[in-house]
Write an enzyme that holds these catalytic residues in place. Structure first.
Site, PDB file in Angstrom:
ATOM      1  N   LYS A 261      63.883  30.370  12.263  1.00  0.00           N
ATOM      2  CA  LYS A 261      62.826  30.977  11.434  1.00  0.00           C
ATOM      3  C   LYS A 261      63.121  32.470  11.267  1.00  0.00           C
ATOM      4  O   LYS A 261      62.953  33.034  10.188  1.00  0.00           O
ATOM      5  CB  LYS A 261      61.447  30.760  12.072  1.00  0.00           C
ATOM      6  CG  LYS A 261      60.272  31.092  11.152  1.00  0.00           C
ATOM      7  CD  LYS A 261      59.886  32.558  11.117  1.00  0.00           C
ATOM      8  CE  LYS A 261      58.705  32.829  10.209  1.00  0.00           C
ATOM      9  NZ  LYS A 261      58.356  34.256  10.119  1.00  0.00           N
ATOM     10  N   HIS A 375      56.800  44.905  16.329  1.00  0.00           N
ATOM     11  CA  HIS A 375      56.195  44.136  15.257  1.00  0.00           C
ATOM     12  C   HIS A 375      54.751  44.552  15.043  1.00  0.00           C
ATOM     13  O   HIS A 375      54.313  44.800  13.922  1.00  0.00           O
ATOM     14  CB  HIS A 375      56.277  42.657  15.609  1.00  0.00           C
ATOM     15  CG  HIS A 375      55.787  41.763  14.517  1.00  0.00           C
ATOM     16  ND1 HIS A 375      56.545  41.479  13.415  1.00  0.00           N
ATOM     17  CD2 HIS A 375      54.614  41.114  14.355  1.00  0.00           C
ATOM     18  CE1 HIS A 375      55.866  40.682  12.624  1.00  0.00           C
ATOM     19  NE2 HIS A 375      54.688  40.440  13.168  1.00  0.00           N
TER      20      HIS A 375
END
Ligand code: NAD
Length: 424
Positions: A261, A375
């Site tokens: 992913k 993130h």
């Protein structure tokens, strides 16, 4: 003028200034990238020609990844994604590979395969050989249909035939291999498959059913490799930990799905920014990840003889520069112009390299500090916007929720209320 993808401090500029800077780095006029702006992008009239029942268009941010050198060429890479930190991570990983020459790629060729399904053959083995005996006739028939493709050096190249036991009996499956050059190729090979199917039915003495390409594009593989500098990565321990993380993904399908992913974060963003078919590429990549019969990682990381990290990736990439939305979508055209790629193979080389860079960045963040710190810092801006902060307020709200380590919408709302109360 040679392209220069090393633009330092791009993030410190406004979007308008960045557009000028990337145009300069790409050696093109800024006007060539005008369609990247929402007001000059896909019009409703153009959208109406692309799909059915059009009522609108949806905007996705396009960021530009810097620092990429691929096969000796600098490339500024447009990435269409709604996910924070993807563009920054790719740029950062490309910087770490750049000191060792960047990415090197190779290709298995531009061959796509169409499948023609034969049902009810009374003598499947003999039918298989009869079809193979007619190889030259069938290839000629297919090539008659696409003189343009043939004029560009492409066309039907080969045929193979498989005998497939299924739960409703034995089927005979013909594979038509077509060199599709700079096309994604689905329409091209589907047309050929439909055209040769009646003759195949005649030869097999039975009937054909499905006639369509396979998205398992394993004759259209792109490979990329890069050396990531051990010191820039953070030292020998980080290298060893990324190798261990990679081994985990190679051995375990649960980890491999997330590892891949991360790769697709990069791949899909470039595929979308160039107007290519994201679903076709995703189907191809995941089927390739399962080619051994067990789903595994699409990339590997090892330590090289000098102690640096070497990454490798191998992915099927059915992408094109002619046909599909690539030609019809003005923003996709601007993306291709920015990249400066001239062949589908060059585009695939960029896409595989970005996938590897993205993967390295995620593995490094996970192995070194955990994914959330970097993130969530970038994600804080999205949270601030969801809490209702205006463009002018987003920076202050995001900075505060990061500093307080409470990156949640409810807290962003509190901060926003406070900010508005104090500035009122
Ligand atoms: P296309 O038919 O629009 O373009 C390909 C044609 O362009 C070739 O057949 C050739 O005649 C011509 N051409 C001109 N210059 C060329 C060059 N330099 N190299 C190669 N061909 C050249 O498009 P396509 O690429 O065949 O099909 C892509 C579209 O098919 C995409 O929109 C995709 O979404 C769609 N599609 C996908 C699937 C799937 O993935 N399962 C199925 C059906 C359709």
């Amino acid at each position: 003028m040679p392209r220069n993808s090393r633009i330092q401090g791009l993030r410190d500029h406004t979007p308008d200034e960045r557009l000028d800077l990337v145009a300069e780095g790409a050696g093109i006029a800024a006007e060539a990238l005008a369609a990247l702006r929402p007001d000059a992008g896909l019009s409703i009239a153009q959208a109406d020609h692309l799909v059915e029942n059009v009522v609108g268009v949806i905007a996705v941010p396009v960021g530009v990844a810097t620092n990429f050198t691929i096969d000796g060429e600098d490339r500024l890479v447009p990435m269409a994604t709604e996910e924070p930190s993807v563009v920054a991570a790719a740029s950062n990983a490309a910087r770490i590979a750049r000191v060792h020459g960047g990415f090197r790629t190779s290709s298995s060729g531009d061959v796509m395969i169409a499948q023609i399904q034969i049902l009810d053959a009374v003598d499947p083995h003999a039918a298989r050989l009869r079809v193979l005996e007619a190889r030259d006739e069938l290839l000629a028939l297919a090539n008659e249909l696409d003189p343009i493709l043939v004029s560009f050096g492409g066309g039907a190249r080969d045929i193979d035939v498989r005998i497939l036991p299924t739960r409703v009996g034995t089927q005979v499956i013909v594979h038509l291999h077509v060199d599709v050059r700079d096309a994604m190729g689905a329409n091209a090979v589907n047309t050929m498959a439909e055209a040769i199917a009646p003759r195949i039915a005649e030869i097999a003495g039975s009937r054909t059913l499905l006639r369509i390409l396979t998205n398992k594009a394993d004759q259209r593989i792109t490979r990329a490799r890069a050396v990531f500098d051990a010191d820039l990565l953070g030292g020998a321990q980080v290298v060893a930990d990324i190798v261990a993380a990679s081994a985990f993904a190679e051995a375990d399908p649960y980890r491999a799905a997330t590892h891949n992913k991360g790769i697709m974060n990069g791949i899909t963003a470039v595929v979308l920014a160039t107007g290519n078919d994201t679903r076709a590429v995703e189907a191809g990549c995941h089927s390739h990840a399962a080619r051994s019969g067990r789903y595994s990682a699409l990339s590997q990381f090892e330590q090289d003889a000098d102690g640096n990290l070497v990454g490798t990736i191998e992915v099927p990439l059915a992408v094109g520069l002619v046909g599909g939305a690539t030609k019809a979508h003005p923003t996709a055209q601007a993306g291709v112009t920015l990249l400066g790629v001239e062949t589908a193979r060059e585009l695939a080389a960029v896409i595989a390299s970005v996938g590897l860079a993205q993967n390295l960045a995620a593995c490094r963040a996970l192995a070194a500090e955990g994914i959330q710190r970097g993130h969530m810092t970038l994600h804080a801006r999205t949270i601030a916007a969801s809490a209702g902060a205006t463009v002018d307020e987003i920076g202050a709200v995001a900075a505060r929720i990061v500093a307080d380590r409470r990156i949640r919408v409810e807290y962003a709302r509190e901060v926003l209320d406070e900010l508005r109360a104090t500035s009122a």
